[in-house]
Design a protein around this motif. Sequence first.
Motif, PDB file in Angstrom:
ATOM      1  N   GLU A   9       0.827  -1.213   0.000  1.00  0.00           N
ATOM      2  CA  GLU A   9       0.000   0.000   0.000  1.00  0.00           C
ATOM      3  C   GLU A   9       0.856   1.255   0.000  1.00  0.00           C
ATOM      4  O   GLU A   9       0.388   2.324  -0.389  1.00  0.00           O
ATOM      5  CB  GLU A   9      -0.894   0.015   1.252  1.00  0.00           C
ATOM      6  N   ALA A  10       2.086   1.119   0.477  1.00  0.00           N
ATOM      7  CA  ALA A  10       2.924   2.311   0.636  1.00  0.00           C
ATOM      8  C   ALA A  10       4.392   1.974   0.449  1.00  0.00           C
ATOM      9  O   ALA A  10       4.829   0.837   0.687  1.00  0.00           O
ATOM     10  CB  ALA A  10       2.700   2.931   2.003  1.00  0.00           C
ATOM     11  N   LEU A  11       5.115   2.975   0.027  1.00  0.00           N
ATOM     12  CA  LEU A  11       6.559   2.872  -0.191  1.00  0.00           C
ATOM     13  C   LEU A  11       7.195   4.049   0.543  1.00  0.00           C
ATOM     14  O   LEU A  11       6.709   5.181   0.439  1.00  0.00           O
ATOM     15  CB  LEU A  11       6.842   2.976  -1.695  1.00  0.00           C
ATOM     16  N   VAL A  12       8.259   3.792   1.278  1.00  0.00           N
ATOM     17  CA  VAL A  12       8.970   4.866   1.970  1.00  0.00           C
ATOM     18  C   VAL A  12      10.372   4.964   1.377  1.00  0.00           C
ATOM     19  O   VAL A  12      11.081   3.960   1.267  1.00  0.00           O
ATOM     20  CB  VAL A  12       9.070   4.592   3.489  1.00  0.00           C
ATOM     21  N   LEU A  13      10.755   6.167   0.983  1.00  0.00           N
ATOM     22  CA  LEU A  13      12.069   6.412   0.396  1.00  0.00           C
ATOM     23  C   LEU A  13      12.891   7.314   1.303  1.00  0.00           C
ATOM     24  O   LEU A  13      12.358   8.228   1.935  1.00  0.00           O
ATOM     25  CB  LEU A  13      11.943   7.097  -0.970  1.00  0.00           C
ATOM     26  N   LYS A  14      14.192   7.061   1.342  1.00  0.00           N
ATOM     27  CA  LYS A  14      15.093   7.944   2.074  1.00  0.00           C
ATOM     28  C   LYS A  14      16.489   7.823   1.474  1.00  0.00           C
ATOM     29  O   LYS A  14      16.972   6.720   1.234  1.00  0.00           O
ATOM     30  CB  LYS A  14      15.131   7.595   3.558  1.00  0.00           C
ATOM     31  N   GLY A  15      17.111   8.962   1.227  1.00  0.00           N
ATOM     32  CA  GLY A  15      18.480   8.956   0.723  1.00  0.00           C
ATOM     33  C   GLY A  15      18.642   8.251  -0.603  1.00  0.00           C
ATOM     34  O   GLY A  15      19.679   7.648  -0.877  1.00  0.00           O
ATOM     35  N   GLY A  16      17.588   8.329  -1.452  1.00  0.00           N
ATOM     36  CA  GLY A  16      17.672   7.727  -2.776  1.00  0.00           C
ATOM     37  C   GLY A  16      17.441   6.236  -2.796  1.00  0.00           C
ATOM     38  O   GLY A  16      17.595   5.595  -3.844  1.00  0.00           O
ATOM     39  N   LYS A  17      17.059   5.647  -1.633  1.00  0.00           N
ATOM     40  CA  LYS A  17      16.815   4.205  -1.574  1.00  0.00           C
ATOM     41  C   LYS A  17      15.425   3.909  -0.997  1.00  0.00           C
ATOM     42  O   LYS A  17      14.782   4.776  -0.402  1.00  0.00           O
ATOM     43  CB  LYS A  17      17.886   3.518  -0.728  1.00  0.00           C
ATOM     44  N   VAL A  18      15.000   2.679  -1.186  1.00  0.00           N
ATOM     45  CA  VAL A  18      13.737   2.221  -0.629  1.00  0.00           C
ATOM     46  C   VAL A  18      13.984   1.819   0.821  1.00  0.00           C
ATOM     47  O   VAL A  18      14.809   0.944   1.100  1.00  0.00           O
ATOM     48  CB  VAL A  18      13.176   1.031  -1.428  1.00  0.00           C
ATOM     49  N   LEU A  19      13.271   2.480   1.731  1.00  0.00           N
ATOM     50  CA  LEU A  19      13.431   2.211   3.157  1.00  0.00           C
ATOM     51  C   LEU A  19      12.417   1.192   3.654  1.00  0.00           C
ATOM     52  O   LEU A  19      12.700   0.397   4.552  1.00  0.00           O
ATOM     53  CB  LEU A  19      13.285   3.527   3.934  1.00  0.00           C
ATOM     54  N   PHE A  20      11.217   1.220   3.054  1.00  0.00           N
ATOM     55  CA  PHE A  20      10.138   0.346   3.518  1.00  0.00           C
ATOM     56  C   PHE A  20       9.155   0.081   2.385  1.00  0.00           C
ATOM     57  O   PHE A  20       8.866   0.960   1.576  1.00  0.00           O
ATOM     58  CB  PHE A  20       9.401   1.011   4.695  1.00  0.00           C
ATOM     59  N   VAL A  21       8.652  -1.152   2.339  1.00  0.00           N
ATOM     60  CA  VAL A  21       7.597  -1.526   1.402  1.00  0.00           C
ATOM     61  C   VAL A  21       6.560  -2.314   2.201  1.00  0.00           C
ATOM     62  O   VAL A  21       6.901  -3.296   2.856  1.00  0.00           O
ATOM     63  CB  VAL A  21       8.131  -2.423   0.264  1.00  0.00           C
ATOM     64  N   GLY A  22       5.299  -1.884   2.163  1.00  0.00           N
ATOM     65  CA  GLY A  22       4.289  -2.648   2.901  1.00  0.00           C
ATOM     66  C   GLY A  22       2.997  -1.903   3.091  1.00  0.00           C
ATOM     67  O   GLY A  22       2.541  -1.181   2.193  1.00  0.00           O
TER      68      GLY A  22
END
Length: 538
Positions: A9-22
């Motif tokens: 449902e959501a994607l979290v990005l930080k520093g040009g990378k994927v931090l979280f998927v879920g």
Amino acid sequence: MEDKFPEVEALVLKGGKVLFVGSRKNADAYVGDSTKQIDLKGKILLPGFIDAHGHITSRAGMEQAVDLSPSPYGTVNSIPDLQKALTTVIQQLKPGSSIPILGNGYDDAIMIEHRHPTRKELDEVSTTHPIIVIHASGHASVVNSAMLTLLGIDENAKDPEGGHYGRNSDHRLNGKLEENASFAALVKLTEMMPQPKPAKNQLSQSLKDFVKAQDEWLSYGQTTICDGRSMGVSIGLLKEAANKNLLKADVVYFPDFEANKADWESFKPNYMRYERRLKFGGFKFSDDGSPQGKTAWLTQPYLIPPEGQSADYKGFPIFSDETLYNDLKTVFSNHITAQLHVNGDAAIDQALRVISRLKEEGIYKPELRATLIHVQNSRPDHIAKIKEIGVIPSYFSSHVYLWGDWHYQSVFGPKRAAFISPAQSAKKAGILFTIHHDSPVTPPDLLTGVYAAVNRTTRSGMVLGPNERIDVRDALKAITINAAYQYQEENDKGSLKEGKLADLVILDKNPLTIDPKKLRDIKVLETIKEGKVVFKRD
């Protein structure tokens, strides 16, 4: 694009990378005062597309050329259309009387005459301007008399190794240049036309053209771009673009081994290592020509031979087995991979024969991930050999849509044509494969490749080889996670996974749920490289 994926449902990005998927609920834990929250409002997010094989510097070099593309991408559908396009440019630009004119993208497979233009027909456009028009495949061109004179090609010229000069029945040159004859002409022409020096703090025209070409790739959703068969000024152009920080996407380049044979070792320090977004990915070998241009090397004759050739014409090779063996031995012995352009089944046979010999000698190892590019005129018996040797087939699936009718009616005939780009056979055998666009042969349009692989429908509406259709998810994997694997970057790219680069593309429709016949109509809305928007559709 992961084989096992959670409900996202959501994607979290930080520093040009994927931090979280879920889930959105769990993503909320990452929200802070400075977090930017983006609601897709029903649009579709995928990993950024990866160009498994294209030619961005060639596309850049054609930015100033007259566009001679036929439908569906252009309007030059006949030889009179071609003559008119060239004449119009001369009339509008009024270049000096001896300034060369370059046209690109004419296609005898689609033009109503189903033949190449001739020297005489280009002379009708101009007898003073040297003219060269390049075939859509990039493997042939046609020149007028003034261009023959400029290039120093006289009536007694002998065919270069791996190339051919076309001739009329009276043995006079008809203006057609095939394979190395065409490549040599283009290289010489480039060297004869020095670039004007740019004003201070201004980009050269070549760099401006490169930036324009890169923007085109980005508009088609690609966050990793390929430059196959880099040679001559192209390598310098890539390095200059990188040094000036002009690369918005990652660029993987494959220098032509033959053209860079004298100093091939100079590329080794940058192997598989990005520097300012530019990476040397291995060497390119062009083992034969183009099937739609009828220069690919076959074991059985073309259904209808090209003009001037006998009924037993099968195209021709570029390399002998020994030359290819020795060159690949040099490359593989140094733990460097290769892309091998093989269109005809005889060229595929040669590549498999040579690489198999090198594998038996312990020189080629499957972890090098050598790639067979196009593999167009594949045979069923090739599948097991590809699996056994451990190479990756990269299919130019758009052929089915763009040239499928031509392959069926003129190039291969029904049986051979039905097995071009055999992605389903590869999947059944457990072979990882990719799909590419080969731009500038076509625009850098990977979704048309997906459409073609899924539907196997030609321009006339005929289904060509229905048994080779694949599902949409497999086609999407071929331009994302599989392509990342081909480049040995599967740990960083190709899927939405924690720790990977935030290389993303946003589409207006869901390719997994729409009518497969409408896959070509999907629009790229945004392209995001490492969390930064590098393309956004107005």
